[in-house]
Design an enzyme around this catalytic site. Structure first.
Site, PDB file in Angstrom:
ATOM      1  N   HIS A 103      62.375   3.370 -48.500  1.00 32.14           N
ATOM      2  CA  HIS A 103      61.272   2.459 -48.848  1.00 32.14           C
ATOM      3  C   HIS A 103      61.587   1.554 -50.043  1.00 32.14           C
ATOM      4  CE1 HIS A 103      60.014   5.623 -51.608  1.00 32.14           C
ATOM      5  NE2 HIS A 103      59.531   6.383 -50.657  1.00 32.14           N
ATOM      6  N   HIS A 145      55.103  19.205 -50.047  1.00 35.57           N
ATOM      7  CA  HIS A 145      54.821  17.783 -50.268  1.00 35.57           C
ATOM      8  C   HIS A 145      54.563  17.125 -48.918  1.00 35.57           C
ATOM      9  CE1 HIS A 145      55.122  13.838 -51.903  1.00 35.57           C
ATOM     10  NE2 HIS A 145      56.426  13.695 -51.921  1.00 35.57           N
ATOM     11  N   GLU A 163      54.753  13.968 -48.119  1.00 33.95           N
ATOM     12  CA  GLU A 163      55.570  12.801 -47.744  1.00 33.95           C
ATOM     13  C   GLU A 163      56.503  13.180 -46.583  1.00 33.95           C
ATOM     14  OE1 GLU A 163      57.511  10.693 -50.999  1.00 33.95           O
ATOM     15  OE2 GLU A 163      57.578   8.877 -49.767  1.00 33.95           O
ATOM     16  N   ASP A 200      59.427  12.695 -45.496  1.00 25.94           N
ATOM     17  CA  ASP A 200      60.824  13.140 -45.576  1.00 25.94           C
ATOM     18  C   ASP A 200      60.913  14.661 -45.726  1.00 25.94           C
ATOM     19  OD1 ASP A 200      59.637  12.482 -48.080  1.00 25.94           O
ATOM     20  OD2 ASP A 200      61.566  12.536 -49.081  1.00 25.94           O
ATOM     21  N   HIS A 231      55.288  13.354 -57.176  1.00 23.70           N
ATOM     22  CA  HIS A 231      54.775  12.027 -57.414  1.00 23.70           C
ATOM     23  C   HIS A 231      53.645  11.639 -56.475  1.00 23.70           C
ATOM     24  CE1 HIS A 231      57.092   9.969 -54.013  1.00 23.70           C
ATOM     25  NE2 HIS A 231      57.361  11.238 -53.940  1.00 23.70           N
ATOM     26  N   ASP A 254      60.774  17.283 -54.807  1.00 21.19           N
ATOM     27  CA  ASP A 254      61.343  16.013 -55.275  1.00 21.19           C
ATOM     28  C   ASP A 254      61.898  16.090 -56.712  1.00 21.19           C
ATOM     29  OD1 ASP A 254      61.078  14.408 -53.025  1.00 21.19           O
ATOM     30  OD2 ASP A 254      59.084  13.692 -53.586  1.00 21.19           O
ATOM     31  N   TYR A 257      67.142   8.439 -59.157  1.00 18.76           N
ATOM     32  CA  TYR A 257      65.996   9.016 -58.452  1.00 18.76           C
ATOM     33  C   TYR A 257      64.767   9.030 -59.374  1.00 18.76           C
ATOM     34  CZ  TYR A 257      63.418  11.974 -55.289  1.00 18.76           C
ATOM     35  OH  TYR A 257      62.465  12.447 -54.422  1.00 18.76           O
ATOM     36  N   HIS A 291      66.102  17.162 -52.515  1.00 23.56           N
ATOM     37  CA  HIS A 291      67.125  16.176 -52.119  1.00 23.56           C
ATOM     38  C   HIS A 291      68.401  16.419 -52.917  1.00 23.56           C
ATOM     39  CE1 HIS A 291      64.218  13.654 -49.970  1.00 23.56           C
ATOM     40  NE2 HIS A 291      63.432  13.692 -51.039  1.00 23.56           N
TER      41      HIS A 291
HETATM   42 FE1  FEO Z   1      58.221  12.276 -52.203  1.00 24.82          FE
HETATM   43 FE2  FEO Z   1      61.223  13.338 -51.095  1.00 24.82          FE
HETATM   44  O1  FEO Z   1      59.447  12.786 -50.943  1.00 24.82           O
END
Ligand code: FEO
Length: 388
Positions: A24, A78, A80, A82, A144, A163, A191, A222
């Protein structure tokens, strides 16, 4: 594909995304990973899933150590996608699994995105007994997203941090000490700058909440996990979340016919002459996600653009829009640029600097047409007056 053993009965079962280059808007030049972890205890537990499209990789790594149908819990740290994108798929392959999510935001987010999937919402401080191990949940709102949470296993001294402390870094080696540390730290900083910079206050709160924990391993969402350099990454987050800056400068610009470029080179050299290292970014050949990574720890910031159709260059506008969203702090900033007539760009840049709370520390530096030697000497003096 095989699971990677982290500790006895604890495995990494995530996916490696070697090819992703845009997350993104964030340029992920080294790819990424979507980390998921499997704990084999009386209750078999999966911590997080993967981005949609990587479910088969997740499933094959899980299947290398356990029958996916035997999974009792899936922790969703989370919402999100991913991390949560593989939930509907895993729900099919692990039909008895209860999906643990934060209350109320995780439950709200997952339900909105995936409908009803057998959720159990937990509050910060709640624990879940797996048999020989316990998992303790700590919500980290706006770190976040509103739903974000981390999970701590006291028996193993592992923090599953999602994250936080992560990096967009594709690698087959799963630990900090198996990779080139400067590269890992650089990606961790990028990051933080691009994902977490806006949330320094929340990061500070989270650091306080995690401060009392005995941590031997940070299993990230990640990139690589931290086992040998935990104090380094915690110290870095401490500095970053306080918006600490160093005696460095960023000179970032776009140019049409080299006049603004000549000003940029002069400014960078003026800083250098005063002992301030300057990073020089031409926006024609640098990505804004790399530029903001340098800005957020630099004390000085010079932003330049010529005037184009009464505006600044769109590349510079894009950087300033992105930077405003991340809300950097503590930079001594100023605008510069050349012009043929009109000359609105410098004022427009100053407006944006003001809007993000970086009151220009120098009057805008404007030069008409080609800079003369005298004008460049005056520019050098102005920049050096900022350093003192
Ligand atoms: Fe906020 Fe890795 O997603």
């Amino acid at each position: 594909m095989q699971a990677v053993k982290f500790k006895e009965d604890i495995y990494w079962v995530g996916a490696i995304d070697w090819s992703v280059r845009n997350f993104h808007g964030y340029e992920t030049s080294r790819g990424s990973t979507y980390n998921a972890y499997l704990i084999l205890d009386d209750k078999i537990t999966l911590i997080d899933t993967v981005k949609h499209g990587f479910e088969e990789e997740l499933l094959s790594r899980i299947s290398s150590v356990v029958n996916p149908a035997d999974i009792d819990y899936i922790i969703s740290s989370h919402v999100e996608p991913d991390h949560s994108g593989g939930l509907p798929f895993m729900r099919q392959h692990s039909p008895k699994a209860e999906i643990i999510t934060s209350s109320p935001q995780g439950l709200k987010g997952l339900t909105a995105r995936y409908g009803e999937l057998n959720y159990k919402a937990v509050k910060s401080g709640e624990t879940l007994n797996l048999g020989r191990r316990n998992l303790s949940f700590v919500t980290t709102p706006m770190l976040h997203w509103p739903d974000s949470m981390v999970t701590y296993c006291p028996e193993e001294k592992i923090l599953f941090s999602n994250d936080a402390f992560g990096q967009h870094l594709a690698t087959t080696e799963r630990f900090d000490d198996e990779n080139d540390l400067p590269t890992v730290m650089r990606e961790a900083k990028k990051y933080y700058a691009n994902i977490l910079m806006l949330f320094g206050q929340q990061a500070q709160k989270a650091m306080q909440a995690l401060g009392g924990l005995d941590i031997e391993l940070i299993a990230t969402g990640h990139g690589v996990s931290w086992r040998s350099h935990i104090s380094d990454i915690l110290a870095a987050y401490e500095r970053w979340s306080k918006y600490e800056v160093e005696d460095k400068a960023v000179v970032v610009f776009d140019s049409m016919w080299h006049s603004t470029e000549i000003m940029a080179r002069t400014i960078a050299d003026a800083f250098r002459q005063k002992g301030i290292p300057a990073r020089y970014f031409d926006l024609k050949s640098n990505h804004i996600s790399d530029v903001v990574t340098e800005i957020f720890t630099s004390r000085y910031l010079a932003v330049g653009s010529p005037t184009l159709n009464n505006q600044m260059m769109p590349t510079v506008a894009s950087l300033l829009c992105y930077l405003k969203g991340l809300a950097p702090k503590n930079q001594k900033a100023f605008a510069f640029g050349s012009y043929g007539w009109g000359g609105q760009s410098v004022g427009l840049i100053e407006n944006e600097l003001n809007a993000m709370g970086l009151t220009p520390a120098l009057p805008g530096q404007k030069i008409a047409n080609l800079p003369t030697a005298e004008q460049l000497a005056a520019l050098t003096d102005s920049v050096q007056s900022l350093v003192g």
